[in-house]
Design a protein around this motif. Structure first.
Motif, PDB file in Angstrom:
ATOM      1  N   LEU A  25       0.826  -1.207   0.000  1.00 52.22           N
ATOM      2  CA  LEU A  25       0.000   0.000   0.000  1.00 52.22           C
ATOM      3  C   LEU A  25       0.863   1.261   0.000  1.00 52.22           C
ATOM      4  O   LEU A  25       0.553   2.235  -0.694  1.00 52.22           O
ATOM      5  CB  LEU A  25      -0.916  -0.001   1.229  1.00 52.22           C
ATOM      6  N   THR A  26       1.943   1.247   0.761  1.00 51.73           N
ATOM      7  CA  THR A  26       2.830   2.406   0.790  1.00 51.73           C
ATOM      8  C   THR A  26       3.479   2.630  -0.571  1.00 51.73           C
ATOM      9  O   THR A  26       3.683   3.780  -0.992  1.00 51.73           O
ATOM     10  CB  THR A  26       3.917   2.215   1.862  1.00 51.73           C
ATOM     11  N   ALA A  27       3.793   1.545  -1.262  1.00 52.44           N
ATOM     12  CA  ALA A  27       4.434   1.660  -2.579  1.00 52.44           C
ATOM     13  C   ALA A  27       3.534   2.314  -3.609  1.00 52.44           C
ATOM     14  O   ALA A  27       4.029   2.831  -4.628  1.00 52.44           O
ATOM     15  CB  ALA A  27       4.871   0.282  -3.067  1.00 52.44           C
ATOM     16  N   LEU A  28       2.222   2.315  -3.377  1.00 45.83           N
ATOM     17  CA  LEU A  28       1.319   2.974  -4.318  1.00 45.83           C
ATOM     18  C   LEU A  28       1.598   4.471  -4.427  1.00 45.83           C
ATOM     19  O   LEU A  28       1.336   5.082  -5.470  1.00 45.83           O
ATOM     20  CB  LEU A  28      -0.139   2.747  -3.899  1.00 45.83           C
ATOM     21  N   ALA A  29       2.130   5.062  -3.347  1.00 47.28           N
ATOM     22  CA  ALA A  29       2.427   6.499  -3.383  1.00 47.28           C
ATOM     23  C   ALA A  29       3.521   6.815  -4.397  1.00 47.28           C
ATOM     24  O   ALA A  29       3.295   7.594  -5.338  1.00 47.28           O
ATOM     25  CB  ALA A  29       2.801   6.996  -1.991  1.00 47.28           C
ATOM     26  N   PRO A  30       4.741   6.251  -4.278  1.00 48.50           N
ATOM     27  CA  PRO A  30       5.749   6.548  -5.303  1.00 48.50           C
ATOM     28  C   PRO A  30       5.388   6.014  -6.682  1.00 48.50           C
ATOM     29  O   PRO A  30       5.827   6.581  -7.690  1.00 48.50           O
ATOM     30  CB  PRO A  30       7.024   5.886  -4.756  1.00 48.50           C
ATOM     31  N   LEU A  31       4.583   4.961  -6.743  1.00 54.08           N
ATOM     32  CA  LEU A  31       4.118   4.500  -8.055  1.00 54.08           C
ATOM     33  C   LEU A  31       3.293   5.583  -8.744  1.00 54.08           C
ATOM     34  O   LEU A  31       3.462   5.844  -9.943  1.00 54.08           O
ATOM     35  CB  LEU A  31       3.295   3.216  -7.897  1.00 54.08           C
ATOM     36  N   SER A  32       2.405   6.224  -7.987  1.00 49.45           N
ATOM     37  CA  SER A  32       1.586   7.285  -8.576  1.00 49.45           C
ATOM     38  C   SER A  32       2.430   8.516  -8.890  1.00 49.45           C
ATOM     39  O   SER A  32       2.200   9.198  -9.891  1.00 49.45           O
ATOM     40  CB  SER A  32       0.444   7.655  -7.627  1.00 49.45           C
ATOM     41  N   TRP A  33       3.430   8.814  -8.047  1.00 57.25           N
ATOM     42  CA  TRP A  33       4.295   9.962  -8.319  1.00 57.25           C
ATOM     43  C   TRP A  33       5.102   9.751  -9.596  1.00 57.25           C
ATOM     44  O   TRP A  33       5.495  10.715 -10.252  1.00 57.25           O
ATOM     45  CB  TRP A  33       5.233  10.211  -7.143  1.00 57.25           C
ATOM     46  N   GLY A  34       5.355   8.494  -9.943  1.00 58.33           N
ATOM     47  CA  GLY A  34       6.080   8.224 -11.172  1.00 58.33           C
ATOM     48  C   GLY A  34       5.319   8.601 -12.430  1.00 58.33           C
ATOM     49  O   GLY A  34       5.916   8.723 -13.510  1.00 58.33           O
ATOM     50  N   THR A  35       4.013   8.811 -12.318  1.00 58.07           N
ATOM     51  CA  THR A  35       3.214   9.223 -13.477  1.00 58.07           C
ATOM     52  C   THR A  35       3.213  10.737 -13.677  1.00 58.07           C
ATOM     53  O   THR A  35       2.689  11.223 -14.679  1.00 58.07           O
ATOM     54  CB  THR A  35       1.756   8.763 -13.314  1.00 58.07           C
ATOM     55  N   THR A  36       3.803  11.482 -12.725  1.00 60.19           N
ATOM     56  CA  THR A  36       3.711  12.947 -12.769  1.00 60.19           C
ATOM     57  C   THR A  36       4.328  13.518 -14.036  1.00 60.19           C
ATOM     58  O   THR A  36       3.758  14.425 -14.669  1.00 60.19           O
ATOM     59  CB  THR A  36       4.389  13.555 -11.527  1.00 60.19           C
ATOM     60  N   ALA A 185      -2.609  11.648  19.217  1.00 64.55           N
ATOM     61  CA  ALA A 185      -3.573  10.611  19.560  1.00 64.55           C
ATOM     62  C   ALA A 185      -4.908  10.886  18.876  1.00 64.55           C
ATOM     63  O   ALA A 185      -5.415  12.013  18.914  1.00 64.55           O
ATOM     64  CB  ALA A 185      -3.753  10.551  21.077  1.00 64.55           C
ATOM     65  N   GLY A 186      -5.458   9.866  18.235  1.00 63.51           N
ATOM     66  CA  GLY A 186      -6.749   9.998  17.578  1.00 63.51           C
ATOM     67  C   GLY A 186      -6.708  10.605  16.198  1.00 63.51           C
ATOM     68  O   GLY A 186      -7.760  10.791  15.573  1.00 63.51           O
ATOM     69  N   VAL A 187      -5.518  10.933  15.694  1.00 72.77           N
ATOM     70  CA  VAL A 187      -5.369  11.528  14.370  1.00 72.77           C
ATOM     71  C   VAL A 187      -4.840  10.475  13.410  1.00 72.77           C
ATOM     72  O   VAL A 187      -3.815   9.834  13.676  1.00 72.77           O
ATOM     73  CB  VAL A 187      -4.418  12.747  14.415  1.00 72.77           C
ATOM     74  N   GLY A 188      -5.542  10.287  12.293  1.00 69.64           N
ATOM     75  CA  GLY A 188      -5.135   9.301  11.314  1.00 69.64           C
ATOM     76  C   GLY A 188      -4.294   9.899  10.204  1.00 69.64           C
ATOM     77  O   GLY A 188      -4.074  11.121  10.138  1.00 69.64           O
ATOM     78  N   PRO A 189      -3.816   9.064   9.287  1.00 71.30           N
ATOM     79  CA  PRO A 189      -2.961   9.551   8.207  1.00 71.30           C
ATOM     80  C   PRO A 189      -3.664  10.496   7.245  1.00 71.30           C
ATOM     81  O   PRO A 189      -3.015  11.354   6.651  1.00 71.30           O
ATOM     82  CB  PRO A 189      -2.509   8.269   7.504  1.00 71.30           C
ATOM     83  N   LEU A 190      -4.988  10.363   7.069  1.00 74.88           N
ATOM     84  CA  LEU A 190      -5.706  11.276   6.191  1.00 74.88           C
ATOM     85  C   LEU A 190      -5.664  12.700   6.744  1.00 74.88           C
ATOM     86  O   LEU A 190      -5.443  13.666   5.998  1.00 74.88           O
ATOM     87  CB  LEU A 190      -7.151  10.808   6.021  1.00 74.88           C
ATOM     88  N   THR A 191      -5.872  12.837   8.049  1.00 79.92           N
ATOM     89  CA  THR A 191      -5.802  14.153   8.666  1.00 79.92           C
ATOM     90  C   THR A 191      -4.399  14.740   8.555  1.00 79.92           C
ATOM     91  O   THR A 191      -4.228  15.926   8.224  1.00 79.92           O
ATOM     92  CB  THR A 191      -6.209  14.055  10.152  1.00 79.92           C
ATOM     93  N   ILE A 236      -4.552  10.842  -1.907  1.00 80.92           N
ATOM     94  CA  ILE A 236      -4.487   9.394  -1.673  1.00 80.92           C
ATOM     95  C   ILE A 236      -3.042   8.948  -1.475  1.00 80.92           C
ATOM     96  O   ILE A 236      -2.722   8.174  -0.550  1.00 80.92           O
ATOM     97  CB  ILE A 236      -5.131   8.636  -2.852  1.00 80.92           C
ATOM     98  N   ALA A 237      -2.149   9.432  -2.329  1.00 86.17           N
ATOM     99  CA  ALA A 237      -0.752   9.013  -2.240  1.00 86.17           C
ATOM    100  C   ALA A 237      -0.131   9.417  -0.902  1.00 86.17           C
ATOM    101  O   ALA A 237       0.538   8.614  -0.238  1.00 86.17           O
ATOM    102  CB  ALA A 237       0.050   9.612  -3.394  1.00 86.17           C
ATOM    103  N   TYR A 238      -0.348  10.655  -0.481  1.00 86.96           N
ATOM    104  CA  TYR A 238       0.271  11.105   0.765  1.00 86.96           C
ATOM    105  C   TYR A 238      -0.373  10.464   1.988  1.00 86.96           C
ATOM    106  O   TYR A 238       0.300  10.235   3.004  1.00 86.96           O
ATOM    107  CB  TYR A 238       0.228  12.630   0.854  1.00 86.96           C
ATOM    108  N   THR A 239      -1.646  10.140   1.920  1.00 89.82           N
ATOM    109  CA  THR A 239      -2.266   9.413   3.022  1.00 89.82           C
ATOM    110  C   THR A 239      -1.631   8.045   3.189  1.00 89.82           C
ATOM    111  O   THR A 239      -1.280   7.626   4.299  1.00 89.82           O
ATOM    112  CB  THR A 239      -3.780   9.269   2.779  1.00 89.82           C
ATOM    113  N   LEU A 240      -1.471   7.323   2.083  1.00 88.12           N
ATOM    114  CA  LEU A 240      -0.824   6.010   2.148  1.00 88.12           C
ATOM    115  C   LEU A 240       0.641   6.130   2.553  1.00 88.12           C
ATOM    116  O   LEU A 240       1.171   5.282   3.279  1.00 88.12           O
ATOM    117  CB  LEU A 240      -0.932   5.316   0.784  1.00 88.12           C
ATOM    118  N   TRP A 241       1.312   7.193   2.087  1.00 88.85           N
ATOM    119  CA  TRP A 241       2.725   7.387   2.402  1.00 88.85           C
ATOM    120  C   TRP A 241       2.932   7.621   3.902  1.00 88.85           C
ATOM    121  O   TRP A 241       3.797   6.988   4.522  1.00 88.85           O
ATOM    122  CB  TRP A 241       3.260   8.559   1.590  1.00 88.85           C
ATOM    123  N   PHE A 242       2.131   8.499   4.508  1.00 87.55           N
ATOM    124  CA  PHE A 242       2.287   8.779   5.929  1.00 87.55           C
ATOM    125  C   PHE A 242       1.845   7.593   6.772  1.00 87.55           C
ATOM    126  O   PHE A 242       2.386   7.361   7.859  1.00 87.55           O
ATOM    127  CB  PHE A 242       1.504  10.031   6.308  1.00 87.55           C
TER     128      PHE A 242
END
Length: 348
Positions: A25-36, A185-191, A236-242
């Protein structure tokens, strides 16, 4: 909503399976950045890289804030600002400047140095001392990317090189500080991603308006490109990355950025480019390096273990002998007590 991004879906799995799923799942972030690069050159208006960075960051950050409705508290105001500058606000302009002044291959090779910078920064900030295995994987990954993307016409520009290294250092610092500070505490990666994208976008807003402005024409293809960069390449990429930084060691997370230039190379093949044998070798080397970084160092051979144990034993014997002599040897000029043994253990 934020809790869903921090939870592994599906039935319970063993530690190895959970780690493999987290890496994927974390690898999806740099995979998507490779399309930039392909999206920017094929779909977006030319000459407006800062505007692309702005639309990649600010709308995604504001959307995340609207979804989670959570703002930083206490010292997390300045921590979120620092991370937003490093991961977004400083990174985007520096990378775009490097891309303008350097060939793509040189810029990508400078970015591939990030695992080495992360290893060095982690030693200071996290007390994490990388072994020879991590250094070897980092060097091998950088060499592999260089073989893939560097061409015979590669030229160096001092400003471009400094910008490329600055962008790489900014992201490396962001990775290490994200690992050190964690999340409230209580804060997820999306936030956490929303905070940083919003900070970075607000920093890019005046720069974009002052330097580039808004493109004169934005067609349907450009709209699609901006939506892709802001969604999959942004929120999405940065949420998965963090999320991955919080769960994986930095030594496993940082090498995943090597996927970005490799994905860009694969997209280039679909667009009609070709891959020379040396480039194919570099591709395999970089891929092997980032995969090897996900595993611990291979165990030492029996001979190496015996040699290391023997070295420790010899040192211990010498130290113990020194302590024994110091216990029985009288000080210079002192009169030995009656019946005390002479140096060397001989009785009087």
């Amino acid at each position: 909503m934020d809790a869903l991004t921090d939870r592994s879906p599906g039935p319970p799995r063993g530690p190895s399976a959970r780690r493999a799923a987290t890496v994927a799942l974390t690898a999806l972030a740099p995979l998507s950045w490779g399309t930039t690069y392909a999206v920017t050159t094929e779909l977006l208006p030319p000459g407006h890289p800062l505007f692309a960075g702005l639309l990649r960051a600010l709308p995604a950050g504001l959307l995340a804030l609207a979804i989670t409705r959570v703002l930083p508290r206490g010292d997390w105001w300045w921590k979120a600002a620092v991370l937003g500058v490093l991961n977004i606000g400083a990174l985007f302009p520096l990378l775009f400047l490097a891309a303008e002044r350097l060939p793509g291959g040189v810029a990508a090779t400078l970015g591939a140095a990030q695992p080495l910078l992360v290893a060095g920064l982690a030693t200071v900030a996290l007390g994490d001392r990388p072994g020879a295995w991590r250094w070897l994987c980092g060097v091998a990954g950088m060499v592999g990317v260089g073989l893939v993307v560097l061409g015979p016409q590669a030229r160096l520009d001092a400003v471009g090189v400094l910008a490329g290294l600055g962008g790489t250092a900014a992201m490396a610092g962001g990775v290490v500080l994200t690992k050190r500070w964690g999340r409230p505490a209580g804060v997820g990666p999306l936030t956490l991603a929303g905070w940083q994208l919003a900070v970075g976008g607000l920093l890019l807003l005046p720069l974009t308006l002052a330097i580039e402005g808004v493109p004169e024409r934005i067609d349907a293809e450009a709209v699609g490109g901006y939506l892709w960069l802001g969604s999959m390449g942004g929120l999405i990429a940065y949420t998965l990355w963090f999320r991955g930084i919080g769960r994986l060691p930095v030594g496993a997370t940082a090498p995943l950025v090597l996927l970005s230039p490799l994905v860009a190379t694969v997209i280039g093949l679909f667009l009609g480019e070709s891959l020379r044998p040396l480039q194919a070798l570099g591709f395999a080397l970089a891929l092997a390096a980032l995969l090897a970084a996900q595993f611990p160092a291979p165990p030492l051979s029996r001979r190496a273990v015996r040699a290391r144990a023997g070295g420790r034993s010899a040192v211990g014997v010498r130290q113990e002998a020194g302590r024994s002599v110091s216990r029985v040897a009288p000080e210079p000029g002192a009169t030995p007590e009656p019946g005390a043994p002479l140096p060397g253990g001989r009785p009087r």
